[in-house]
Design a protein around this motif. Structure first.
Motif, short mmCIF file in Angstrom:
data_model
loop_
_atom_site.label_atom_id
_atom_site.label_comp_id
_atom_site.label_asym_id
_atom_site.label_seq_id
_atom_site.Cartn_x
_atom_site.Cartn_y
_atom_site.Cartn_z
N ASP A 33 0.85 -1.19 0.00
CA ASP A 33 0.00 0.00 0.00
C ASP A 33 0.89 1.24 0.00
O ASP A 33 1.93 1.27 0.64
N GLY A 34 0.49 2.24 -0.75
CA GLY A 34 1.27 3.47 -0.80
C GLY A 34 2.27 3.46 -1.93
O GLY A 34 2.05 2.89 -3.00
N TYR A 35 3.40 4.09 -1.69
CA TYR A 35 4.43 4.28 -2.71
C TYR A 35 5.14 2.98 -3.04
O TYR A 35 5.54 2.24 -2.16
N ASN A 36 5.30 2.71 -4.33
CA ASN A 36 5.98 1.49 -4.79
C ASN A 36 7.11 1.81 -5.75
O ASN A 36 7.32 1.12 -6.74
N GLY A 37 7.86 2.87 -5.45
CA GLY A 37 8.95 3.29 -6.31
C GLY A 37 10.11 2.33 -6.37
O GLY A 37 11.03 2.51 -7.16
N ASN A 38 10.07 1.30 -5.56
CA ASN A 38 11.17 0.34 -5.53
C ASN A 38 11.02 -0.77 -6.57
O ASN A 38 11.95 -1.55 -6.75
N ILE A 39 9.89 -0.85 -7.28
CA ILE A 39 9.74 -1.92 -8.26
C ILE A 39 10.44 -1.53 -9.56
O ILE A 39 10.65 -0.36 -9.85
N SER A 40 10.81 -2.54 -10.33
CA SER A 40 11.55 -2.29 -11.57
C SER A 40 10.62 -1.72 -12.64
O SER A 40 9.39 -1.88 -12.59
N ALA A 41 11.21 -1.08 -13.62
CA ALA A 41 10.44 -0.54 -14.75
C ALA A 41 9.74 -1.67 -15.49
O ALA A 41 8.61 -1.51 -15.96
N ARG A 42 10.39 -2.81 -15.58
CA ARG A 42 9.78 -3.96 -16.26
C ARG A 42 8.51 -4.40 -15.54
O ARG A 42 7.48 -4.64 -16.16
N ASP A 43 8.57 -4.49 -14.21
CA ASP A 43 7.39 -4.90 -13.45
C ASP A 43 6.29 -3.84 -13.53
O ASP A 43 5.11 -4.18 -13.67
N ALA A 44 6.67 -2.57 -13.45
CA ALA A 44 5.67 -1.50 -13.58
C ALA A 44 5.01 -1.56 -14.95
O ALA A 44 3.80 -1.38 -15.07
N GLY A 45 5.80 -1.85 -15.98
CA GLY A 45 5.26 -1.97 -17.33
C GLY A 45 4.31 -3.14 -17.47
O GLY A 45 3.30 -3.07 -18.17
N LYS A 46 4.65 -4.25 -16.81
CA LYS A 46 3.75 -5.41 -16.84
C LYS A 46 2.40 -5.05 -16.24
O LYS A 46 1.35 -5.40 -16.79
N ILE A 47 2.43 -4.36 -15.12
CA ILE A 47 1.19 -3.99 -14.44
C ILE A 47 0.39 -3.03 -15.31
O ILE A 47 -0.78 -3.26 -15.60
N GLY A 48 1.02 -1.95 -15.73
CA GLY A 48 0.33 -0.94 -16.54
C GLY A 48 -0.18 -1.49 -17.86
O GLY A 48 -1.31 -1.23 -18.27
#
Length: 64
Positions: A33-48
């Motif tokens: 919950d909250g800020y998740n700036g620690n995830i990789s760009a690849r993982d963020a891209g998968k989610i988005g």
């Protein structure tokens, strides 16, 4: 000019957040919950990317 981060429907913020967590768990990415700036760009891209894919599929199914 509007801020690109502003929501068109501010009341949808919580629903989008739940949707993001649902998609993240489906693709195997752990979010907190909250800020998740620690995830990789690849993982963020998968989610988005998967969020967009699901929203498009939903819109297309409603148009039929």
């Amino acid at each position: 000019m509007t801020n690109s981060n502003s929501k068109v429907v501010p009341e949808a913020r919580e629903a989008l957040n739940r949707f993001k967590h649902e998609v993240a768990s489906e693709v195997g990415v752990s979010l907190k919950d909250g800020y998740n700036g620690n995830i990789s760009a690849r993982d963020a891209g998968k989610i988005g990317g998967n969020m967009v894919r699901k929203l498009i599929q939903q819109a297309e199914s409603q148009m039929k």
